[in-house]
Design an enzyme around this catalytic site. Sequence first.
Site, PDB file in Angstrom:
ATOM      1  N   CYS A 142      -0.348   5.624   7.326  1.00 40.49           N
ATOM      2  CA  CYS A 142      -0.241   5.974   8.746  1.00 40.49           C
ATOM      3  C   CYS A 142       0.530   7.287   8.952  1.00 40.49           C
ATOM      4  O   CYS A 142       0.072   8.329   8.521  1.00 40.49           O
ATOM      5  CB  CYS A 142       0.363   4.819   9.531  1.00 40.49           C
ATOM      6  SG  CYS A 142      -0.008   4.937  11.304  1.00 40.49           S
ATOM      7  N   HIS A 235      -3.343   0.679   9.133  1.00 38.82           N
ATOM      8  CA  HIS A 235      -2.339  -0.245   8.617  1.00 38.82           C
ATOM      9  C   HIS A 235      -3.017  -1.459   7.983  1.00 38.82           C
ATOM     10  O   HIS A 235      -2.918  -2.587   8.503  1.00 38.82           O
ATOM     11  CB  HIS A 235      -1.420  -0.714   9.743  1.00 38.82           C
ATOM     12  CG  HIS A 235      -0.376   0.278  10.137  1.00 38.82           C
ATOM     13  ND1 HIS A 235       0.722   0.565   9.349  1.00 38.82           N
ATOM     14  CD2 HIS A 235      -0.277   1.062  11.233  1.00 38.82           C
ATOM     15  CE1 HIS A 235       1.475   1.476   9.963  1.00 38.82           C
ATOM     16  NE2 HIS A 235       0.890   1.790  11.091  1.00 38.82           N
ATOM     17  N   GLU A 237      -2.078  -3.161   5.649  1.00 37.58           N
ATOM     18  CA  GLU A 237      -1.065  -4.131   5.206  1.00 37.58           C
ATOM     19  C   GLU A 237      -0.597  -5.052   6.340  1.00 37.58           C
ATOM     20  O   GLU A 237       0.081  -6.057   6.073  1.00 37.58           O
ATOM     21  CB  GLU A 237       0.143  -3.394   4.626  1.00 37.58           C
ATOM     22  CG  GLU A 237       1.099  -2.775   5.628  1.00 37.58           C
ATOM     23  CD  GLU A 237       0.619  -1.476   6.257  1.00 37.58           C
ATOM     24  OE1 GLU A 237       1.337  -0.921   7.119  1.00 37.58           O
ATOM     25  OE2 GLU A 237      -0.479  -0.999   5.890  1.00 37.58           O
TER      26      GLU A 237
END
Length: 306
Positions: A142, A235, A237
Site C-alpha cells: 500500500c 491490502h 493481508e
Amino acid sequence: MPIRVQNDLPVKEILESENIFVMDECRAAHQDIRPIKIGLLNLMPLKEDTELQILRSLSNTPLQVDVVFVRLTSHASKNTSTSHIHKFYESFAEIKNQKFDGFIITGAPVEKMEFEQVDYWEELTGIMDWTKTNVTSTLHLCWGAQAGLYYHYGIDKKLLPQKRFGVFLHHVRNRKIPLVRGFDDVFLAPHSRHTEVMLQDLEADERITILADSEEAGVFLCMAEEGRQIYVMGHPEYDRITLDTEYKRDKEKGLEISLPLNYYPDDDPSKKPLLTWRATANNLYTNWLNYYVYQVTPYDLYGTPF
C-alpha cells in the site's frame, strides 16, 4: 511449516487458536535447518493487528519462516505500547549489518502528505536503500509500495477525489510470471487508500512490470528487478473485519466515509462481511516466498554477495 516468533509474542496465542503452526524460539533452536529470514518494517499504527495479519499470510508455505520485527527510531508510535515495541521489535541500527532473505515494508496512514513531509522519510529511504544490498526480495504494501516506487523510480502518487475503499475485482496480466502462478484470471482484493500511482506512469517505465490491475481500483501488483522489488497497492493481508473496523471507526469520529464497496452483503453494515480474498492472499505470499526468496536466496547469506 511454521512461523517462528518470540516465545511470548501476544498474537502467538491467536495464531495457534486458528490452527496455524507457530514455533517458538526454544523449539526452533533444536531444528537443524536454516529458516527463511524475513524482516517486517511495521509502519501501521495498530502494530499487533498488522503482526497478526502478516504472520497469517506467511504461514501457508512449506518453509520455516523466521520473522524479525523492525521499528523506526525517528518516529514514536502513539497506538501501540512502548513496552511492546521495545520488547518485540529491533531498531534498524540493530539489524543493518544483517542479511535477510526477504523484507516487508507495510503501509502507513500518511498518504495525504508529501513523502518528504513524513517525519521518518529520511530513515525510511535509508532502509529502502539498504534493502538493495542486504535483502534478496522486498515486498512493499500500500503506502509502502507508493513510497518505494517514488524513492526507487521517481514515480509520484496522486490524490484521489475520494477514498478507494472496499473489495475490488482485478485481472491478471501475465500468468507466466511466477508471482501470479496459480491465480485465477480474475480475483478480489481489498483496498483502503486516498492516493494511487497512475497506471500510465507505471506503463511508461520499462523497468516495471505490471502483473494485475483493476478497472475500478487501478494497479494492484507490479514488480521490478526480476522480483527483487515487489509492489502491492492493496491490502491482501487484511482479515475479514479490517474494513468494517475502519468504516465504523471513521463513522464514530464523524469523518466523511462511504460504505466499503463490494464488502457487506446487501451493503448492510450489520451483516457479517464475506471473506473473498484469503486464497489469493495466501497464493501471493506463498509465491513470493518460494519463487523470489527461497529459490534464489543463497544458503550462506553472509558468504554470498547480493
